[in-house]
Scaffold this motif. Structure first.
Motif, short mmCIF file in Angstrom:
data_model
loop_
_atom_site.label_atom_id
_atom_site.label_comp_id
_atom_site.label_asym_id
_atom_site.label_seq_id
_atom_site.Cartn_x
_atom_site.Cartn_y
_atom_site.Cartn_z
N SER A 271 0.61 -1.39 -0.03
CA SER A 271 -0.37 -0.19 0.27
C SER A 271 0.85 1.24 -0.54
O SER A 271 1.20 2.17 -0.64
N LYS A 272 1.56 1.74 0.84
CA LYS A 272 2.77 2.09 0.86
C LYS A 272 3.67 2.99 0.16
O LYS A 272 3.47 3.60 -0.50
N ILE A 273 4.16 1.32 -1.18
CA ILE A 273 4.82 1.94 -2.17
C ILE A 273 4.09 2.53 -3.07
O ILE A 273 4.42 3.14 -4.33
N LEU A 274 3.04 1.29 -3.58
CA LEU A 274 1.76 2.39 -4.60
C LEU A 274 1.40 3.36 -4.71
O LEU A 274 1.36 4.19 -5.17
N SER A 275 1.44 3.58 -2.95
CA SER A 275 0.71 4.68 -2.99
C SER A 275 1.73 5.99 -3.19
O SER A 275 1.39 6.91 -3.41
N SER A 276 3.33 6.11 -2.58
CA SER A 276 3.82 6.96 -3.14
C SER A 276 3.85 6.97 -4.43
O SER A 276 4.43 8.33 -5.45
N HIS A 277 3.88 6.34 -5.36
CA HIS A 277 3.57 6.68 -7.26
C HIS A 277 2.46 7.36 -7.20
O HIS A 277 1.94 7.69 -8.32
N ILE A 278 0.75 6.87 -7.17
CA ILE A 278 -0.55 6.94 -7.31
C ILE A 278 -1.07 8.00 -6.49
O ILE A 278 -2.04 8.10 -6.69
N GLY A 279 -0.62 8.03 -4.91
CA GLY A 279 -1.26 9.45 -4.49
C GLY A 279 -1.70 8.27 -3.43
O GLY A 279 -1.77 6.93 -3.41
N LYS A 280 -2.03 8.88 -2.68
CA LYS A 280 -2.94 8.35 -1.05
C LYS A 280 -4.35 8.54 -1.04
O LYS A 280 -4.65 7.29 -0.59
N SER A 281 -4.73 9.43 -1.68
CA SER A 281 -6.31 8.99 -2.39
C SER A 281 -6.96 7.71 -3.50
O SER A 281 -6.42 7.99 -3.97
N ARG A 282 -7.91 7.29 -2.68
CA ARG A 282 -8.94 6.55 -2.66
C ARG A 282 -9.50 6.47 -4.87
O ARG A 282 -9.59 7.72 -4.34
N CYS B 143 13.28 -0.80 -12.02
CA CYS B 143 12.95 -1.10 -10.59
C CYS B 143 12.98 -0.30 -10.12
O CYS B 143 14.64 -0.16 -9.18
N ARG B 144 12.27 0.45 -9.28
CA ARG B 144 12.98 1.62 -7.74
C ARG B 144 12.97 0.34 -6.65
O ARG B 144 12.58 -0.14 -6.52
N VAL B 145 13.63 0.32 -5.75
CA VAL B 145 14.19 -0.19 -4.76
C VAL B 145 13.24 0.40 -3.78
O VAL B 145 13.88 1.29 -2.90
N SER B 146 12.75 -0.59 -2.64
CA SER B 146 11.67 0.85 -1.41
C SER B 146 12.31 -0.09 -0.43
O SER B 146 13.85 -0.36 -0.70
N ASP B 147 12.07 1.12 0.78
CA ASP B 147 12.68 1.00 1.73
C ASP B 147 12.77 -0.21 2.73
O ASP B 147 13.33 -1.02 3.24
N TYR B 148 11.95 -0.84 2.11
CA TYR B 148 11.48 -2.54 2.75
C TYR B 148 12.27 -3.52 2.32
O TYR B 148 12.25 -4.88 2.64
N SER B 149 13.20 -2.82 1.20
CA SER B 149 14.32 -4.51 0.87
C SER B 149 15.53 -3.78 0.14
O SER B 149 15.32 -2.39 0.35
N HIS B 150 15.91 -4.84 -0.16
CA HIS B 150 17.78 -4.09 -0.59
C HIS B 150 17.64 -5.46 -2.27
O HIS B 150 16.85 -6.73 -2.30
N VAL B 151 18.64 -5.52 -2.77
CA VAL B 151 18.85 -5.94 -4.30
C VAL B 151 20.03 -5.93 -4.04
O VAL B 151 21.04 -5.01 -4.19
N GLN C 293 19.45 -11.23 -5.95
CA GLN C 293 19.25 -11.51 -4.87
C GLN C 293 18.27 -10.77 -4.37
O GLN C 293 18.97 -9.72 -4.39
N PHE C 294 16.56 -10.74 -4.00
CA PHE C 294 16.55 -9.80 -2.77
C PHE C 294 16.10 -10.48 -1.64
O PHE C 294 15.87 -11.30 -0.82
N ILE C 295 16.84 -9.06 -0.77
CA ILE C 295 15.86 -9.21 0.84
C ILE C 295 15.37 -8.51 1.03
O ILE C 295 14.72 -7.60 0.53
N SER C 296 14.18 -8.66 2.14
CA SER C 296 12.99 -8.18 2.76
C SER C 296 12.44 -8.36 4.29
O SER C 296 12.91 -9.64 4.08
N CYS C 297 12.73 -7.41 4.29
CA CYS C 297 12.47 -7.66 5.77
C CYS C 297 10.79 -7.38 6.21
O CYS C 297 9.99 -8.12 7.36
#
Length: 337
Positions: A82-93, A248-256, A276-280
């Motif tokens: 939700s947070k990754i997507l909203s950073s690209h399309i906005g927080k409003s539904r 493809c952009r790596v978010s704060d939730y992961s590392h490549v 290699q994908f590392i996710s918390c």
């Protein structure tokens, strides 16, 4: 440490390979990784709580990865997505127009969900309203839903919307309905979101640049508002968004990390290797550090508006011996037509 103590198979693998103890690891590059294919052969779980089994996409001839998600991991994944997507399309539904069929009890299982609908449902959490653009006619041919298309055209210039679908199906939607006027002027803040793998389009010699150009012309949308999402069932929630023709952009939730295909050592930016994908996020199964069979490279590092370094990567190909596993790539050839 959590997975060593809660997943017997993971503990045995960890000890047999004599990896460093978790408390001895001080560099993210030293975190052991498992191949994504292991989930095709073993049912790995690190949770005693009730879990839902998510199966990756695949044809009947392919093995499928089985991932076990409990409520906590599901919450982690949903929140991150939700947070990754909203950073690209906005927080409003906003209204979503979906290039697919409306799901029914016939295509959604109660305890097992296909990767296709499991992945799609996560994105639709941001939708104010859902409009499905495809349906079957009386002869079971796939056609455009007239009512949904009419509503799309009625609000497209005045209201930001999202058009979403599998990469292959968006291409087919644009090119297979020559008898329907699909040229639409979208609001400047509208987004086109697509995902699901590139194998089908690559086999047709369709590049990302060509697809973006095609979409941009049909929907009068800027290419940077076309979002190509990379992700995989073994790490749901940690998606990687490409804007236009960028990586493809790596978010704060992961590392490549990109690793050499022979030595598995980390390679320099720009050089190809395994990703290699590392996710918390995963807690209910040991999927926090995965080496998959996609070949890619770090395309650039940029500094965002908060002064933090952001990594972008591009996927070039899949290892030739590996099977296609993108949820859009595994659709049968005649699925859309």
């Amino acid at each position: 440490d959590h997975h060593i103590h809660n997943c017997k198979e993971y503990k045995e693998w960890y000890q047999r390979n004599k990896f460093k103890l978790p408390k001895e690891i001080s560099d993210i590059n030293d975190i052991p990784f498992i191949p994504s294919s292991v989930f095709k052969f073993l049912n790995l779980t690190s949770s005693n709580n009730k879990s839902k089994k998510i199966s990756s996409s695949g044809t009947t001839s392919q093995l499928k990865s089985n991932i076990f998600i409990d409520s906590k991991t599901s919450l982690n994944q949903t929140s991150a997505l939700s947070k990754i997507l909203s950073s690209h399309i906005g927080k409003s539904r906003i209204p979503f127009f979906i290039i697919d069929f409306e799901p029914t009890s016939d295509n959604l299982g109660s305890t097992e969900m296909s990767a296709r609908y499991a992945g799609m449902s996560g994105y639709l959490l941001a939708a104010k309203k859902r409009n499905y653009l495809l349906k079957h006619d009386e002869n079971q041919n796939v056609v455009v839903c007239e009512n949904a298309l009419k509503e799309l055209k009625s609000i497209s210039m005045d209201t930001p919307i999202v058009i979403i679908g599998y990469t292959y199906m968006i291409w087919q939607f644009i090119n297979n309905h020559k008898n329907v006027n699909l040229d639409i002027q979208l609001h400047k803040d509208s987004k086109i979101v697509h995902f699901g793998g590139w194998k089908k389009l690559s086999s047709q010699k369709v590049s990302k640049e060509e697809l973006n150009q095609n979409i941009s012309e049909h929907f009068s949308i800027k290419k940077e508002n076309i979002l190509d999402i990379y992700g995989f069932t073994e790490q749901l929630g940690t998606i990687y968004v490409s804007q236009g023709n960028q990586g493809c952009r790596v978010s704060d939730y992961s590392h490549v990390i990109v690793r050499d295909t022979e030595t598995f050592e980390e390679v320099k930016d720009g050089k190809k290797g395994f990703l290699q994908f590392i996710s918390c996020l995963p807690e209910s199964y040991p999927g926090f550090s995965i080496l998959n069979d996609d070949i890619g490279y770090i395309s650039r590092r940029i500094t965002d508006e908060f002064g933090k370094e952001v990594i972008e990567f591009k996927v070039e190909e899949r290892l030739q011996q590996a099977e296609a596993r993108g949820c859009g790539d595994t659709l049968p050839e005649d699925y859309f037509i």
